[in-house]
Design a protein around this motif. Structure first.
Motif, PDB file in Angstrom:
ATOM      1  N   ILE A 144      97.926 -18.158  -5.236  1.00 60.47           N
ATOM      2  CA  ILE A 144      99.226 -18.718  -5.613  1.00 60.47           C
ATOM      3  C   ILE A 144      99.474 -18.535  -7.107  1.00 60.47           C
ATOM      4  CG2 ILE A 144     100.558 -20.862  -5.777  1.00 60.47           C
ATOM      5  CD1 ILE A 144      99.061 -21.780  -3.219  1.00 60.47           C
ATOM      6  N   ASP A 145      98.471 -18.880  -7.923  1.00 62.08           N
ATOM      7  CA  ASP A 145      98.622 -18.776  -9.376  1.00 62.08           C
ATOM      8  C   ASP A 145      98.839 -17.334  -9.828  1.00 62.08           C
ATOM      9  OD1 ASP A 145      98.262 -21.494  -9.526  1.00 62.08           O
ATOM     10  OD2 ASP A 145      96.174 -21.401 -10.182  1.00 62.08           O
ATOM     11  N   ALA A 146      98.232 -16.387  -9.111  1.00 63.51           N
ATOM     12  CA  ALA A 146      98.366 -14.975  -9.470  1.00 63.51           C
ATOM     13  C   ALA A 146      99.674 -14.368  -8.980  1.00 63.51           C
ATOM     14  CB  ALA A 146      97.190 -14.186  -8.903  1.00 63.51           C
ATOM     15  N   GLY A 147     100.466 -15.133  -8.223  1.00 68.20           N
ATOM     16  CA  GLY A 147     101.726 -14.617  -7.708  1.00 68.20           C
ATOM     17  C   GLY A 147     101.585 -13.807  -6.453  1.00 68.20           C
ATOM     18  N   TRP A 148     100.427 -13.899  -5.783  1.00 67.76           N
ATOM     19  CA  TRP A 148     100.224 -13.174  -4.529  1.00 67.76           C
ATOM     20  C   TRP A 148     100.854 -13.912  -3.354  1.00 67.76           C
ATOM     21  CZ3 TRP A 148      94.308 -11.726  -4.746  1.00 67.76           C
ATOM     22  CH2 TRP A 148      94.079 -10.954  -5.893  1.00 67.76           C
ATOM     23  N   VAL A 149     100.967 -15.208  -3.481  1.00 71.29           N
ATOM     24  CA  VAL A 149     101.533 -16.058  -2.433  1.00 71.29           C
ATOM     25  C   VAL A 149     102.585 -16.942  -3.067  1.00 71.29           C
ATOM     26  CG1 VAL A 149     101.065 -17.960  -0.839  1.00 71.29           C
ATOM     27  CG2 VAL A 149      99.464 -16.046  -0.989  1.00 71.29           C
ATOM     28  N   THR A 150     103.703 -17.115  -2.375  1.00 70.31           N
ATOM     29  CA  THR A 150     104.777 -17.969  -2.860  1.00 70.31           C
ATOM     30  C   THR A 150     105.155 -18.974  -1.788  1.00 70.31           C
ATOM     31  OG1 THR A 150     106.992 -17.952  -3.876  1.00 70.31           O
ATOM     32  CG2 THR A 150     106.625 -16.451  -2.016  1.00 70.31           C
ATOM     33  N   GLY A 151     105.895 -20.022  -2.190  1.00 70.44           N
ATOM     34  CA  GLY A 151     106.388 -20.998  -1.223  1.00 70.44           C
ATOM     35  C   GLY A 151     105.790 -22.375  -1.344  1.00 70.44           C
ATOM     36  N   GLY A 152     104.728 -22.538  -2.128  1.00 64.00           N
ATOM     37  CA  GLY A 152     104.097 -23.847  -2.272  1.00 64.00           C
ATOM     38  C   GLY A 152     103.079 -23.834  -3.385  1.00 64.00           C
ATOM     39  N   ASP A 153     102.481 -25.001  -3.643  1.00 68.78           N
ATOM     40  CA  ASP A 153     101.536 -25.113  -4.754  1.00 68.78           C
ATOM     41  C   ASP A 153     100.084 -25.277  -4.306  1.00 68.78           C
ATOM     42  OD1 ASP A 153     101.522 -27.684  -3.767  1.00 68.78           O
ATOM     43  OD2 ASP A 153     102.334 -28.627  -5.581  1.00 68.78           O
ATOM     44  N   GLY A 154      99.830 -25.217  -3.005  1.00 66.70           N
ATOM     45  CA  GLY A 154      98.465 -25.334  -2.519  1.00 66.70           C
ATOM     46  C   GLY A 154      97.965 -26.755  -2.380  1.00 66.70           C
ATOM     47  N   ARG A 155      98.809 -27.729  -2.645  1.00 74.29           N
ATOM     48  CA  ARG A 155      98.388 -29.123  -2.609  1.00 74.29           C
ATOM     49  C   ARG A 155      98.935 -29.829  -1.373  1.00 74.29           C
ATOM     50  NH1 ARG A 155      96.410 -30.427  -7.670  1.00 74.29           N
ATOM     51  NH2 ARG A 155      96.990 -28.983  -9.342  1.00 74.29           N
ATOM     52  N   HIS A 156      98.222 -30.847  -0.935  1.00 69.81           N
ATOM     53  CA  HIS A 156      98.683 -31.689   0.159  1.00 69.81           C
ATOM     54  C   HIS A 156      99.482 -32.841  -0.432  1.00 69.81           C
ATOM     55  CE1 HIS A 156      98.905 -33.917   3.829  1.00 69.81           C
ATOM     56  NE2 HIS A 156      98.075 -34.859   3.421  1.00 69.81           N
ATOM     57  N   HIS A 157     100.714 -33.025   0.055  1.00 66.49           N
ATOM     58  CA  HIS A 157     101.598 -34.064  -0.459  1.00 66.49           C
ATOM     59  C   HIS A 157     101.886 -35.063   0.663  1.00 66.49           C
ATOM     60  CE1 HIS A 157     102.377 -31.835  -4.185  1.00 66.49           C
ATOM     61  NE2 HIS A 157     102.455 -30.744  -3.424  1.00 66.49           N
ATOM     62  N   PRO A 158     101.031 -36.078   0.820  1.00 66.00           N
ATOM     63  CA  PRO A 158     101.244 -37.056   1.900  1.00 66.00           C
ATOM     64  C   PRO A 158     102.620 -37.717   1.781  1.00 66.00           C
ATOM     65  CG  PRO A 158      99.099 -37.356   0.863  1.00 66.00           C
ATOM     66  CD  PRO A 158      99.861 -36.400  -0.003  1.00 66.00           C
ATOM     67  N   GLY A 159     103.278 -37.849   2.900  1.00 63.30           N
ATOM     68  CA  GLY A 159     104.586 -38.496   2.917  1.00 63.30           C
ATOM     69  C   GLY A 159     105.747 -37.560   2.682  1.00 63.30           C
ATOM     70  N   ASP A 160     105.483 -36.403   2.060  1.00 62.99           N
ATOM     71  CA  ASP A 160     106.563 -35.456   1.764  1.00 62.99           C
ATOM     72  C   ASP A 160     106.602 -34.294   2.759  1.00 62.99           C
ATOM     73  OD1 ASP A 160     107.277 -36.967  -0.422  1.00 62.99           O
ATOM     74  OD2 ASP A 160     106.066 -35.793  -1.829  1.00 62.99           O
ATOM     75  N   SER A 161     105.659 -34.246   3.696  1.00 59.41           N
ATOM     76  CA  SER A 161     105.634 -33.168   4.686  1.00 59.41           C
ATOM     77  C   SER A 161     105.016 -33.716   5.969  1.00 59.41           C
ATOM     78  CB  SER A 161     104.816 -31.978   4.169  1.00 59.41           C
ATOM     79  OG  SER A 161     103.429 -32.242   4.288  1.00 59.41           O
ATOM     80  N   PRO A 162     105.210 -33.010   7.086  1.00 64.22           N
ATOM     81  CA  PRO A 162     104.624 -33.462   8.350  1.00 64.22           C
ATOM     82  C   PRO A 162     103.137 -33.139   8.467  1.00 64.22           C
ATOM     83  CG  PRO A 162     105.832 -31.425   8.693  1.00 64.22           C
ATOM     84  CD  PRO A 162     106.068 -31.818   7.265  1.00 64.22           C
TER      85      PRO A 162
END
Length: 290
Positions: A144-162
């Motif tokens: 993700i940091d290298a720009g190879w993957v986009t769309g999220g930050d790699g973190r789990h955000h309880p309550g903000d996603s299913p």
């Protein structure tokens, strides 16, 4: 070569009713059978003798436990030469193990051996056929940091996603970028899994509570790292170790800027931090939380 595995085809011609959960659940009720399943959870096929050794099950009883697992459709077996090889029936069984791990209470660590095992599984392991634990999470974060993957930050955000812990993720729409496809092509990952239009699959890691790459791309990357000799299976079932060659290879491959976690817990970094990691082993417990 013949295969066997009862349970899946039972009653195929009858009308479908409510799932008989208790029929399957009873197979998980014995800790020795659970250890057998965990020993197979990295996707390998193992003979009974090796399973007894890796799962810590008496050789005299492992056949009985395997017969029960076969009867409940949790493992399959085939004959190759003089040996019978056992394998999980599929990723659904691995998913059940991960879900149970999320619900089960943590057993106290009462010996150095248990501590070593827990630390090995948290540092790097396989989640069915892809990388998990600190190594899997760190690899995905670098992508993700290298720009190879986009769309999220790699973190789990309880309550903000299913998304749920220790389960396949659904709430983040990751995509492989053109740069990512190019970098992984150079690594030798098959082009068939390098789509920049299909969503990437990921899991919410059981121990790290963050995302690691899964699905066809996660499996292909892991297979390639094995082929290159950059990673190898550890002594603890499902555990993974980075080889000396892998330390240097991934240091060159992954050029993303080190994160704050790397600076405070150098033992979690990949190969670019290997010297710091070696120096910090004595204090790794403060970072591992084991």
């Amino acid at each position: 070569m013949t295969t066997a595995g009862a349970g899946a085809g039972a009653g195929a011609g009858a009308a479908a009713g409510e799932p008989e959960l208790a029929h399957v659940a009873v197979a998980f009720a014995d800790p020795r059978r659970v250890r057998v399943l965990m020993a197979l959870a990295d996707g390998r096929a193992l003979p009974a003798g090796r399973l007894a050794e890796e799962a810590g099950v008496a050789a005299s009883t492992v056949s009985n436990h395997l017969a029960i697992l076969l009867d409940h459709g949790l493992v399959t077996v085939w004959q190759q030469g003089r040996h019978r090889y056992y394998r999980l029936t599929g990723p659904d069984v691995e998913g059940v193990l991960e879900a149970l791990a999320r619900l089960a209470p943590r057993a106290p660590v009462t010996s150095l051996r248990q501590h070593t095992r827990a630390n090995a599984l948290r540092t790097a392991r396989t989640c069915y056929r892809h990388l998990a634990g600190q190594l899997g999470v760190r690899l995905f974060r670098h992508m993700i940091d290298a720009g190879w993957v986009t769309g999220g930050d790699g973190r789990h955000h309880p309550g903000d996603s299913p998304d749920r812990l220790s389960a396949p993720g659904r709430g983040t729409g990751y995509r492989l970028t053109t740069d990512g496809a190019g970098a992984l092509t150079k690594l030798g990952v098959p082009e068939a899994v390098l789509s920049t239009t299909r969503p990437l699959r990921y899991c919410v890691d059981w121990t790290e509570q963050a995302h690691h790459l899964s699905g066809p791309l996660g499996t292909a990357v892991t297979d390639r790292l094995f082929e290159l000799g950059w990673i190898t299976r550890g002594a603890v079932p499902r555990s993974i170790q980075v080889t000396a060659e892998g330390e240097g290879g991934m240091a060159e491959l992954l050029t993303a800027r080190a994160s704050i976690e790397d600076r405070y817990c150098p033992g979690l970094a990949l190969a670019s931090r290997v010297n710091e990691r070696m120096a910090s082993r004595s204090r790794r417990g403060s970072c591992d939380g084991v």
